[in-house]
Design a protein around this motif. Structure first.
Motif, short mmCIF file in Angstrom:
data_model
loop_
_atom_site.label_atom_id
_atom_site.label_comp_id
_atom_site.label_asym_id
_atom_site.label_seq_id
_atom_site.Cartn_x
_atom_site.Cartn_y
_atom_site.Cartn_z
N SER A 83 0.83 -1.19 0.00
CA SER A 83 0.00 0.00 0.00
C SER A 83 0.87 1.25 0.00
O SER A 83 1.98 1.25 0.53
N GLN B 298 -2.10 -4.40 7.47
CA GLN B 298 -3.06 -5.22 6.75
C GLN B 298 -2.44 -5.80 5.49
O GLN B 298 -2.67 -6.98 5.15
N ASP C 239 -1.92 1.48 6.25
CA ASP C 239 -2.42 0.20 5.73
C ASP C 239 -1.35 -0.89 5.71
O ASP C 239 -1.63 -2.01 5.25
#
Length: 434
Positions: free
Chosen positions: A56, A64, A61
């Motif tokens: 990302s 994740q 992010d």
């Protein structure tokens, strides 16, 4: 601009001109691989890498994104034999840095001397080397690569031009030149456009390693199959480079005593620095036109922010190289009293990753000199504020050349004497290549 360049060349000492305008030697010629390849813009290299691994662009992010990569373990090959072989031209890439045709991107690359910042070139080479390896290992049916490919070693970067002009387009080319079980050697070349033709600027050899999706263990990569006698020679050179690295590491002064010749060199330096007015081993005197090694040190501190992270959310190796080079350049500039020019970078080992948020400590010094040459060693380590532990991350070796002959650097302690001999070894290895 042309008049300025001609004036610079006319006033360059003959040693400098002779060294940096000769091409690099000792490497077999690469066959022509550029047929059918469209060049990639340099700004698209990092974005292409993020797409390949599913990284990302937003720091928030990253956790994740790394969690999602755990699902890719099933795509890893159990054996190298299960992977299809690749050709050298399968990984060949061209990247354009359009400094001439797109002036708006120049400022990022410009230094105060109106030439290109070499530290920025190191960043681009590091990103390109990783992308070349992902191109070599690409599987058509996999939208994301299960491999985490990272830089393990910068074997060598040899320059054949001292100045990189900020108003002429640059082209990078490269491909995988040798493959082991989990490692790949990448050869890259940089050329600059002059009068309608691209002329060589530098040759670089990097070693990359492939690891599992979480970057915790090794992973197999596609084997490489040479297709011609020229490619066979390039592949064999890669094997020889591996053996040379093993030999150099085995003979390290951290593992073995200096040779008899090296011991004599150190003893001669010791005798030349004894104060003849006293009968004491501890009384030392600096010879004329010399500098104590301990007086050449400079240090720096870098807080590692998320902005400098790589696609695996650790600090980008190219950023570390740029910071180390800039410190090394400052040391050479301070020592020689004039603007130094980089001749070679060699044997940069990435010993451990640098985490985002780390305090990165850089320290460097001149460790060997000869005529106009200055050999600089930069050591980087991370400092853990909680445990107060220091861990070495990299050791960098830079060879600079000055426009004038420089003072001789003189070690005082046994430890400095080992740094002197190590610098002398690295310098000798560089001189064999250029």
């Amino acid at each position: 601009m042309l008049a300025t360049r001609l004036w610079t060349r006319r006033n360059l000492p003959s040693l400098l001109a002779r060294t940096l305008t000769s091409g690099t030697t000792g490497s077999p010629e690469l066959p022509d691989m550029n047929e059918g390849h469209l060049p990639l813009h340099v700004n698209n290299v990092r974005s292409r890498l993020r797409e390949i691994v599913g990284a990302s662009t937003n720091w928030r992010d990253h956790v994740q994104a790394m969690q999602e990569r755990k699902a890719l373990y099933t795509l890893l090959a159990k054996r190298q034999e299960d992977l299809p072989p690749r050709r050298m031209k399968d990984s060949y890439l061209e990247v354009i840095l359009p400094l001439g045709s797109q002036p708006e991107i120049r400022e990022k690359y410009l230094n105060v001397h109106n030439s290109v910042r070499f530290g920025r070139i190191l960043e681009d080479l590091d990103s390109l080397g990783v992308l070349i390896c992902y191109t070599h290992t690409k599987q058509e049916m996999q939208p994301k690569s299960p491999l985490s490919i990272v830089t393990a070693l910068v074997d060598k970067i040899n320059l054949c031009k001292r100045i990189i002009y900020p108003d002429c387009d640059i082209k990078f080319t490269g491909n995988v030149s040798w493959v082991g079980k989990t490692s790949m050697e990448v050869k890259m070349h940089m050329l600059q456009l002059h009068d309608g033709d691209y002329s060589p600027v530098l040759d670089a050899t990097f070693v990359m390693v492939a690891r599992d999706p979480e970057n915790k263990g090794p992973a197999f990569v596609n084997p490489l199959v040479p297709e011609s006698p020229e490619e066979e020679e390039i592949f064999n050179q890669g094997e020889l480079n591996k053996l040379k690295r093993i030999d150099f590491s085995t003979a390290s002064l951290l593992k073995m005593a200096p040779t008899a010749e090296e011991r004599n060199i150190i003893h001669d330096i010791f005798l030349n620095t004894l104060d003849t007015r006293t009968v004491s081993f501890r009384s030392r005197k600096l010879p004329p036109n010399s500098v104590w090694m301990e007086d050449t040190k400079l240090k720096g501190l870098q807080i590692c922010h998320p902005q400098e992270r790589n696609i695996f959310n650790r600090i980008f190796g190219g950023f570390l190289m740029r910071k180390a080079f800039e410190l090394g350049w400052a040391i050479a500039c301070s020592y020689g009293g004039s603007r130094p020019f980089i001749v070679s970078v060699d044997d940069i080992m990435f010993q451990r990753p640098v985490e985002v948020g780390s305090l990165l400590l850089l320290s460097g010094q001149v460790c060997y000199t000869e005529k106009n040459y200055i050999q600089v060693r930069v050591h980087t380590e991370v400092y853990d504020a909680d445990t107060r532990d220091h861990h070495t991350t990299n050791i960098f070796h830079f060879t600079f050349i000055s426009e004038n002959e420089v003072p001789r650097v003189v070690p005082k302690t046994y430890g400095e004497s080992m740094l002197y001999l190590d610098g002398k070894r690295h310098f000798a290895a560089v001189m064999k290549e250029i």
